[in-house]
Design an enzyme around this catalytic site. Structure first.
Site, PDB file in Angstrom:
ATOM      1  N   HIS A  42     -86.138 -46.122 -23.384  1.00 37.52           N
ATOM      2  CA  HIS A  42     -85.291 -46.220 -24.588  1.00 37.52           C
ATOM      3  C   HIS A  42     -84.022 -45.428 -24.321  1.00 37.52           C
ATOM      4  O   HIS A  42     -83.832 -44.325 -24.828  1.00 37.52           O
ATOM      5  CB  HIS A  42     -86.031 -45.692 -25.822  1.00 37.52           C
ATOM      6  CG  HIS A  42     -87.258 -46.480 -26.160  1.00 37.52           C
ATOM      7  ND1 HIS A  42     -88.456 -46.336 -25.474  1.00 37.52           N
ATOM      8  CD2 HIS A  42     -87.481 -47.427 -27.100  1.00 37.52           C
ATOM      9  CE1 HIS A  42     -89.350 -47.158 -25.980  1.00 37.52           C
ATOM     10  NE2 HIS A  42     -88.793 -47.834 -26.964  1.00 37.52           N
ATOM     11  N   GLY A 144     -88.367 -51.662 -23.568  1.00 39.35           N
ATOM     12  CA  GLY A 144     -88.837 -50.774 -22.519  1.00 39.35           C
ATOM     13  C   GLY A 144     -90.343 -50.662 -22.434  1.00 39.35           C
ATOM     14  O   GLY A 144     -90.898 -50.441 -21.354  1.00 39.35           O
ATOM     15  N   ASP A 164     -88.902 -42.159 -25.111  1.00 41.60           N
ATOM     16  CA  ASP A 164     -88.483 -41.492 -26.354  1.00 41.60           C
ATOM     17  C   ASP A 164     -87.933 -42.516 -27.345  1.00 41.60           C
ATOM     18  O   ASP A 164     -86.735 -42.564 -27.608  1.00 41.60           O
ATOM     19  CB  ASP A 164     -87.458 -40.386 -26.074  1.00 41.60           C
ATOM     20  CG  ASP A 164     -86.194 -40.908 -25.423  1.00 41.60           C
ATOM     21  OD1 ASP A 164     -86.238 -41.975 -24.798  1.00 41.60           O
ATOM     22  OD2 ASP A 164     -85.138 -40.262 -25.564  1.00 41.60           O
TER      23      ASP A 164
END
Length: 280
Positions: A42, A144, A164
């Site tokens: 991310h 992702g 994240d």
């Protein structure tokens, strides 16, 4: 999820913790000549203006990188982090903040690889323009969580995965667990670094214990609590970083870093840190 823009939060206390620890892990991995692959699931835009309307709306960076900018007593790992931000601001004033891809670009070597995933179309275009033509780096406008399946194991047999997501709803917590469980079946030796927010959600409170159950060869958990939730119990009190297969040096280094960050970034008397690990 596509409404989320990290520009509102760039350089805040959570970024300080995440990017300080990212630098520590990358420097550790650079101690071996053998190349590795970084996968950022991310990635965001790669860089953010702190003078723009997004960052200025709440000025979160002022309680994060802003509190460190002029200090001369920084522990080594924090000094390395601040130096990286300074290199992103060649004029000397704190005007821009580097995202994770920019920190990675500063530390990855010529033989290493990077794979950056970003779904938000605007942030993807910014990141593609910034790093898309850099050798050994790829920028993808894709999910992702799904993309990770094609990235591990790498041919180098060394990898760091940074995960994240925005955690705006509750779905991302389950996706983190599912994605990591799948990745570990493919490549149990990888280093997996998960950032999470300290917020009033059951899923956030449960995530570290769920991650513990996945760790095949040990784990490290660091959390920094710097402010109180608002009167309704909302707000980002702090954040945590959970690493599966962490560098063995990280725990002792954080024994200096985390107390310092509590002292400098803490916004109330009960500010604190948590540091725990299980060795392999």
């Amino acid at each position: 999820m596509l409404a989320y823009r990290h520009a509102f939060h760039a350089g805040n206390h959570a970024d300080v913790l995440k990017h300080t620890m990212l630098g520590m892990v990358l420097r550790y991995m650079n101690q071996k000549d053998k190349p590795y692959r970084l996968v950022d699931t991310h990635a965001g835009a790669g860089g953010y203006s702190l003078e723009g309307r997004y960052a200025q709306k709440k000025g979160e960076f002022e309680q994060g990188i802003g509190r460190l900018w002029e200090r001369d007593d920084l522990p080594e790992a924090v000094a390395n982090y601040v130096d990286a931000v300074r290199s992103f601001n060649p004029g000397g004033a704190l005007e821009q903040y580097p995202g994770s891809p920019a920190f990675a670009q500063m530390l990855l070597r010529e033989q290493d690889q990077a794979r950056f995933y970003e779904l938000h179309p605007t942030d993807y275009r910014i990141l593609e323009a910034y790093l898309g033509k850099t050798k050994h780096m790829q920028v993808m406008n894709a999910d992702g969580f799904e993309g990770l399946k094609s990235q591990v194991p790498p041919s180098t047999r060394r990898a760091l995965v940074l995960m994240d997501p925005s955690y705006e709803g509750t779905a991302d917590y389950g996706k983190v667990i599912a994605s990591l469980r799948d990745a570990l079946t493919r490549f149990a030796e990888g280093v997996y670094m998960v950032w999470y927010p300290q917020v009033q959600k059951v899923e956030a409170a449960q995530l570290p214990r769920r991650l513990e159950a996945l760790a095949p060869k040990g784990w490290l958990h660091a959390r920094l609590t710097v402010q109180e939730p608002d009167s309704q119990g909302f707000g980002l009190a702090g954040s945590g970083v959970f690493i599966l297969n962490p560098p063995y040096t990280l725990h002792d280094e954080l024994l200096t870093v985390l107390p310092y960050l509590v002292d400098v970034l803490g916004q109330y008397d009960e500010a604190e840190y948590l540091l725990e690990q299980r060795a392999s």
